[in-house]
Structures are given as C-alpha cells and as structure tokens.
Design a protein around this motif. Structure first.
Motif, short mmCIF file in Angstrom:
data_model
loop_
_atom_site.label_atom_id
_atom_site.label_comp_id
_atom_site.label_asym_id
_atom_site.label_seq_id
_atom_site.Cartn_x
_atom_site.Cartn_y
_atom_site.Cartn_z
N ASP A 255 0.92 -1.12 -0.12
CA ASP A 255 -0.06 -0.06 -0.19
C ASP A 255 0.85 1.22 0.11
O ASP A 255 1.68 1.54 1.06
CB ASP A 255 -0.83 -0.03 1.23
N GLN A 256 0.97 1.92 -1.25
CA GLN A 256 1.86 3.17 -1.26
C GLN A 256 1.69 4.24 -0.44
O GLN A 256 2.61 5.00 0.07
CB GLN A 256 1.84 3.60 -2.67
N VAL A 257 0.25 4.32 0.04
CA VAL A 257 0.03 5.54 0.78
C VAL A 257 0.38 5.28 2.41
O VAL A 257 0.82 6.05 2.97
CB VAL A 257 -1.72 5.97 0.88
N SER A 258 0.18 4.21 2.89
CA SER A 258 0.41 3.74 4.29
C SER A 258 1.63 3.32 4.39
O SER A 258 2.11 2.66 5.59
CB SER A 258 -0.66 2.98 4.78
N ALA A 259 2.41 2.94 3.58
CA ALA A 259 4.01 2.24 3.53
C ALA A 259 4.64 2.75 4.66
O ALA A 259 4.73 4.07 4.83
CB ALA A 259 4.61 2.50 2.30
N GLY A 260 5.37 2.07 5.44
CA GLY A 260 6.24 2.31 6.49
C GLY A 260 5.46 2.61 7.88
O GLY A 260 6.00 2.71 8.93
N ARG A 261 4.14 2.72 7.72
CA ARG A 261 3.45 2.70 9.19
C ARG A 261 3.23 1.38 9.95
O ARG A 261 3.39 0.44 9.13
CB ARG A 261 2.06 3.47 8.84
N ASP A 262 2.82 1.53 11.20
CA ASP A 262 2.80 0.10 11.81
C ASP A 262 1.17 -0.09 11.58
O ASP A 262 0.29 0.93 11.87
CB ASP A 262 2.77 0.53 13.31
N VAL A 263 0.93 -1.34 11.14
CA VAL A 263 -0.57 -2.07 10.71
C VAL A 263 -1.51 -1.56 12.20
O VAL A 263 -2.62 -1.28 11.81
CB VAL A 263 -0.30 -3.03 10.22
N ARG A 264 -0.78 -1.57 13.19
CA ARG A 264 -1.98 -1.48 14.45
C ARG A 264 -2.24 -0.06 14.55
O ARG A 264 -3.21 -0.04 15.31
CB ARG A 264 -1.05 -2.03 15.48
N GLU A 265 -1.64 0.87 13.93
CA GLU A 265 -2.27 2.32 13.87
C GLU A 265 -3.27 2.32 12.94
O GLU A 265 -4.35 3.43 13.07
CB GLU A 265 -1.29 3.29 13.26
N ILE A 266 -3.51 1.35 12.02
CA ILE A 266 -4.70 1.40 11.06
C ILE A 266 -5.76 0.43 11.31
O ILE A 266 -6.96 0.79 11.15
CB ILE A 266 -4.05 1.23 9.71
N VAL A 267 -5.48 -0.62 11.83
CA VAL A 267 -6.34 -1.76 11.96
C VAL A 267 -6.61 -1.88 13.27
O VAL A 267 -5.41 -2.47 13.94
CB VAL A 267 -5.95 -3.14 11.46
N SER A 268 -7.58 -1.47 14.06
CA SER A 268 -7.84 -1.76 15.53
C SER A 268 -7.76 -3.22 15.89
O SER A 268 -8.26 -4.18 15.33
CB SER A 268 -9.14 -1.39 15.76
N GLN A 269 -7.11 -3.45 16.85
CA GLN A 269 -6.78 -4.93 17.55
C GLN A 269 -6.04 -5.77 16.57
O GLN A 269 -6.27 -6.85 16.62
CB GLN A 269 -8.24 -5.49 18.10
N ALA A 270 -5.25 -5.42 15.79
CA ALA A 270 -4.21 -6.15 15.01
C ALA A 270 -3.32 -6.77 16.00
O ALA A 270 -2.82 -6.27 16.80
CB ALA A 270 -3.57 -5.34 13.94
N PRO A 271 -3.29 -7.91 15.92
CA PRO A 271 -2.62 -9.04 16.86
C PRO A 271 -1.11 -8.67 16.79
O PRO A 271 -0.38 -8.93 17.92
CB PRO A 271 -2.92 -10.66 16.44
N GLY A 272 -0.55 -8.19 15.87
CA GLY A 272 1.00 -8.11 15.81
C GLY A 272 1.12 -7.07 14.63
O GLY A 272 0.50 -6.80 13.71
N PRO A 273 2.56 -6.73 14.53
CA PRO A 273 2.93 -6.02 13.40
C PRO A 273 3.12 -6.67 12.12
O PRO A 273 3.65 -7.80 12.20
CB PRO A 273 4.52 -5.54 13.93
#
Length: 358
Positions: free
Chosen positions: A46-64
């Motif tokens: 995802d070129q827009v969200s690249a480099g971010r921690d997925v847990r900032e975007i997806v609530s309750q993601a179990p891990g990075p």
C-alpha cells in the motif's frame, strides 16, 4: 479482545490494497490482518500507508505486519518465499481499483497464486490468465458463481439440526459483522463451547473456507438452500453446539437487503445485532438521504420474524471511545440487551447469555 492467527499448509501471503488500506474499502485486508487460519500474511502492499505500523490503522491487529510501497520492496525484504497474493479491497461495485492490475501482473510473474474476492474476475482477463498459465500459478476468483449442479434448493433438513443457530446481523452494510462473528467464535472456543461459523462473504472465505458460501454471487433461487446446506454440512462434520451465521447487508438496506434468509431458512432464533450509532444514512447512499431505521425498530422487526436479539455490538466509527461507552450504557439500560464494543470488550456477558440456550 485481540484475535490470534494460525496458518496452515505454508501459505505465505501478501495483501494488496493499492493505497486504500486506511479506508473502509480495505475491510478484507483488515480482516486478514486480524485473523486468518488459511494464510500467513507477511506483508501489505500500500503506497499510501507504507512504513506505518499496521496497528495504527487496523484496530486490535494482533501484531506488526510490514507495509510496503511496492511488491518489489516487499520481495527484497522478505525472509521467506511468498506464494500467495490476496486482493484486500472490496469497493462499491466490486471493480479492480485503477492501477492494481499492474501489481497483480507483477505477482503472477513472481509465481504467486492470486486470490481475488472482487466481482470483476481476474481469470476472465486474457492477459492475466495467460500470465498465470505461463508462470504455473492459479487465479481463484472467489465470487465466481458455483455451477448450478453444485447449488442447493432448501429442503427442510434445517429442522433436524439441534445446534443453537445465531445470526450475526446488522442495521447496515460495512459495519463489522464478520469481525464480530470471528471474535465471538474465538470467545466461545475459549469458554469451551464447541462453535463454528458459516462464512457468507469473500473475506470469510479467505479467513477460513470450510463451511459457507458467497451470498452475493449466488442466484437468488438458491440462497435459502445454500444457507441450509452449509449449516447441515457443518453440523454433520463437527457436531457444534453453536453455529454462527455471518450476516450480509441488512434487513432494510435498499441497495441490497439481506438477513431474513438467515432467520427464516436458516432457523436462527437468536440474533446478535451490529449497529453504528453515529451513522445516519445507509452506506453508499448518503447522497440520497436514506436514513437507517432506529435500533429499536430493527429489534422489533427481527422479533416479528420470530427471533430474539440477545446481543448488540457497536461499531464506534465517528465516535470517541467515551461517546461509544455512553451509547453502550444507554442501549443496555433502555433495551435490556447485552451491549458491547467488540474490539474493546471481552465477550463474557454475551457468553453468559448464550450458555443457558445450549
């Protein structure tokens, strides 16, 4: 209550979202990030969200899970072979987002199998099909309808299934019904209650495709029969105490009403109802000012079908957590129904409601 992910058969995968990861069009990707028993998700493109921690975007993601700007960047960083590419978006109309096709072709050239849940079938595009054949990989278009000889008419076998059947319905589409279903499924397992889920959408198929069908690519004549057949197959295979039915759309969404089939043909006498208190209009039809009926009237409508709402699950979009808690308290007091925020609460109270029904 975070979900856990268990992978089977070395299905290492990437999920492609083409700049949409931080939108509700990427609900398939969000589901796969939270929970899948089919694939090990090693990266998101995802070129827009690249480099971010997925847990900032997806609530309750179990891990990075790393987010890359391109497939090439992902492959250069991967420590394991990646053999599956999952299309992680589900936009209005089910079309392939412009530009995503280039990434699909690149994945095929890298000898990845493609799993696509959109209404637009990749296997019907000659250049894409030829690339798959040339590289010895497959394209699975989940939403391709089953051959008619594999479809079922409703026959009444549902009346011989003693398992508790709970329909996971909502007052609109894109509310998180499937996420709540998966969370409740895991909570039931943790409570030592034998439970299974009937998936009815493409994300559910990608998460665990043992029991279910794709609701919106099934001919209308066979919807009732496919619901019944999935429940019967599930019960005969694993004898669960509880069967959760993943709902689609809502009883009164004018763009695609759905839900009565689960109550009538699937014999679900209990319902967990998903609702977004801050959402005023049906998703995708805001420009028409088509208002979502009240939660109270939806509960009343469900009761007219002979089913009971035993739980309310809140989507907190547009609300602060404090505001969501106020709605939770209000509904619990006024409606007398267990109400929870599925991504923030445990399911103990709902489990305690379900247990005496077994």
């Amino acid at each position: 209550m975070p979900l856990t992910t268990t992978c089977h058969m070395n299905k290492n995968a990437i999920v492609i979202t083409h700049g949409l990861l931080n939108t509700n069009q990427a609900k398939t990707a969000h589901g796969l990030v939270r929970d899948t028993s089919q694939y090990q998700v090693l990266g998101i493109i995802d070129q827009v969200s690249a480099g971010r921690d997925v847990r900032e975007i997806v609530s309750q993601a179990p891990g990075p899970i790393p987010i890359y700007a391109s497939l090439g960047e992902c492959l250069n960083s991967a420590s394991e072979p990646i053999n599956y590419c999952l299309v992680g978006v589900a936009g209005h109309g089910g079309k392939i987002p412009p530009g995503m096709l280039d990434t699909v072709k690149e994945a095929l050239k890298s000898k990845m199998h493609i799993i696509n849940g959109l209404h637009e079938y990749l296997s019907d595009l000659p250049e894409v099909a030829q690339l798959a054949e040339k590289n010895g990989v497959t394209i699975t278009d989940i939403r391709k309808p089953k051959p008619k000889d594999q479809l079922h008419f409703w026959e009444g076998g549902i009346y011989n299934i003693p398992a508790l059947k709970i329909a996971m319905l909502g007052t609109d589409c894109n509310l998180g019904k499937r996420t709540t279903t998966r969370l409740l499924l895991h909570a039931l397992h943790q409570a030592n209650i034998n439970a299974e889920m009937i998936y009815t959408g493409q994300t559910g198929w990608m998460q665990d495709n043992r029991f279910g069908f794709i609701f919106d690519s099934t001919l209308n004549d066979f919807i009732s029969g496919e619901i019944e057949a999935a429940i019967v197959q599930c019960y005969r295979a694993v004898n669960p105490q509880v069967i959760l039915l993943e709902g689609q759309s809502s009883l009164r969404n004018p763009g695609g009403p759905g839900g009565s089939e689960f109550l009538v043909s699937g014999e679900a006498k209990q319902v967990v109802l998903q609702h977004a208190p801050a959402r005023k209009y049906f998703s995708g039809y805001e420009h028409l000012n088509v208002e979502i009926p009240t939660l109270e009237s939806e509960i009343e409508l469900i009761s007219l079908y002979g089913s009971e709402v035993i739980g309310i699950s809140l989507n907190i979009e547009g609300l602060t957590l404090e505001e969501a808690r106020q709605y939770q308290q209000r509904y619990q007091q006024e409606l007398g129904v267990t109400t929870l925020l599925p991504l923030y609460d445990d399911f103990t109270e709902l489990i305690n409601t379900i247990r005496p029904l077994l």
